[in-house]
Enzyme design. Sequence first.
Site, PDB file in Angstrom:
ATOM      1  N   TYR A 134      -2.059 -16.058   3.022  1.00 52.94           N
ATOM      2  CA  TYR A 134      -0.384 -15.405   3.191  1.00 52.94           C
ATOM      3  C   TYR A 134      -0.980 -14.526   4.822  1.00 52.94           C
ATOM      4  O   TYR A 134      -0.948 -13.060   4.407  1.00 52.94           O
ATOM      5  CB  TYR A 134       0.024 -14.684   2.395  1.00 52.94           C
ATOM      6  CG  TYR A 134       1.283 -13.763   1.854  1.00 52.94           C
ATOM      7  CD1 TYR A 134       2.076 -15.216   1.876  1.00 52.94           C
ATOM      8  CD2 TYR A 134       1.195 -12.974   2.438  1.00 52.94           C
ATOM      9  CE1 TYR A 134       3.235 -14.300   1.879  1.00 52.94           C
ATOM     10  CE2 TYR A 134       2.581 -12.289   2.037  1.00 52.94           C
ATOM     11  CZ  TYR A 134       3.952 -13.464   1.744  1.00 52.94           C
ATOM     12  OH  TYR A 134       4.701 -12.654   1.933  1.00 52.94           O
ATOM     13  N   ASP A 218      -5.043 -11.167  11.546  1.00 55.14           N
ATOM     14  CA  ASP A 218      -4.384 -10.358  10.294  1.00 55.14           C
ATOM     15  C   ASP A 218      -4.963  -9.400   9.034  1.00 55.14           C
ATOM     16  O   ASP A 218      -6.185  -9.751   8.479  1.00 55.14           O
ATOM     17  CB  ASP A 218      -3.608 -11.418   9.346  1.00 55.14           C
ATOM     18  CG  ASP A 218      -2.059 -11.364   8.499  1.00 55.14           C
ATOM     19  OD1 ASP A 218      -2.132  -9.538   8.179  1.00 55.14           O
ATOM     20  OD2 ASP A 218      -1.506 -11.718   7.891  1.00 55.14           O
ATOM     21  N   LYS A 245       0.943  -2.064   5.584  1.00 51.79           N
ATOM     22  CA  LYS A 245       0.382  -1.143   4.348  1.00 51.79           C
ATOM     23  C   LYS A 245       0.254   0.108   4.317  1.00 51.79           C
ATOM     24  O   LYS A 245       1.066   0.910   4.329  1.00 51.79           O
ATOM     25  CB  LYS A 245      -0.519  -2.018   3.949  1.00 51.79           C
ATOM     26  CG  LYS A 245      -0.078  -3.747   3.713  1.00 51.79           C
ATOM     27  CD  LYS A 245       0.676  -4.189   2.207  1.00 51.79           C
ATOM     28  CE  LYS A 245       0.571  -5.614   2.191  1.00 51.79           C
ATOM     29  NZ  LYS A 245       1.177  -5.998   0.884  1.00 51.79           N
TER      30      LYS A 245
END
Length: 386
Positions: A134, A218, A245
């Site tokens: 994802y 990522d 995040k």
Amino acid sequence: MSVVDRARRVLPGGNTRTTLFVPPHPPYAVRGEGAIVTDHTGHQVIDCNNNYTSLIHGHAHPEILGAATEAARSGTAFGLPTASEVALAEHLRDRTGIEQWRFCNSGTEAVLMLLRAARARTGRDLIVRFDGSYHGTGDAVVSPDAPGVARSAADSVLVLPQHDLEALTAAMREHGDRVAAVLIDLMPNRAGLNPADPAYVTALRELTRQYGALLAVDEVITFRLHEGGLHKQYGLQPDLVSVGKVIGGGFPVGAIGGSADVLSPFVPAPDAVSWGGTFSANPVTMAAGLTALSLFGSHEIAELNRRGDQLRARLRDAGVTVNGSGSLLRLMAPDPTDLWWNLYRRGVLGGTNGLLALSTAMSPVHLDEIADAVTAVLGRGADHRV
């Protein structure tokens, strides 16, 4: 009228974020303090979701709130750059060794900006990514068969199986001269939170160099696992990284990092890559993020990872199938919805796919309660009753 009924009248399905929905409807949070969240019914849970790994220090940390409040008093956003983005970029440079940074408002935006940087720098269009990982919700990184996604998006993306070196080698042999970047998550949550094999990662780096493609990692979720990001544990030198995040201190954030050469397409010029964002690098996020990272150095990272490893070992000893590394755990269960509700009713908030993300706000008592709840639901001899 209940908040659920009100929500369904004004929000499709009753909420904004697809990842938060659990049937028949999710609870609605009203308060977070430290490791505890209280919902609209008054039920309290230990937060192992932490807004999908972003709240590394839990809720309402006083130093982070203080930094954000002080920044807000001087102005929440400007049509000018501020020194706060310089300070956070300097911290990320010193923390990672990655020379330059550029900010945005989410992990999804960070990946999209990363892909644009790769294409601009190489003059190539094709992106290689891996099935099951994802990378946000941009058209280029979700299934081309997903509703609402332009079918043409698939023309510039090649999707390969996870950790299949033979498939990767064959794909690069055939398409390598058209590949702008290979995008990889070294421990993809959606694919089961299994760390990539180091030998595979080494071969991947060699292949990208061989064909003149950029290697993009990522780190939106995994950045928390090492002071410089998970790629540092692999001894890897990526050309680009995307982060988010934990670097925002609980506020909207995303960023990409790379060398000055790789990020040179963003240097203002008539032919520069254009990328804006009204609230990108806003001083509230920058101040909160710098404080959160300053409170999460090598010692704190090692301690939280140790607690995660201990919890994972304890759960495995109890017969629970659990993946991950350090402070990130992934519970493997046949029915994620049943798992979610069973844990929630026992006082633990996890991710809707079984993800658990620890925070520094958790005490040993919290960790014991998490272990007991998970064991009751998934351990040997669990009756699975609510």
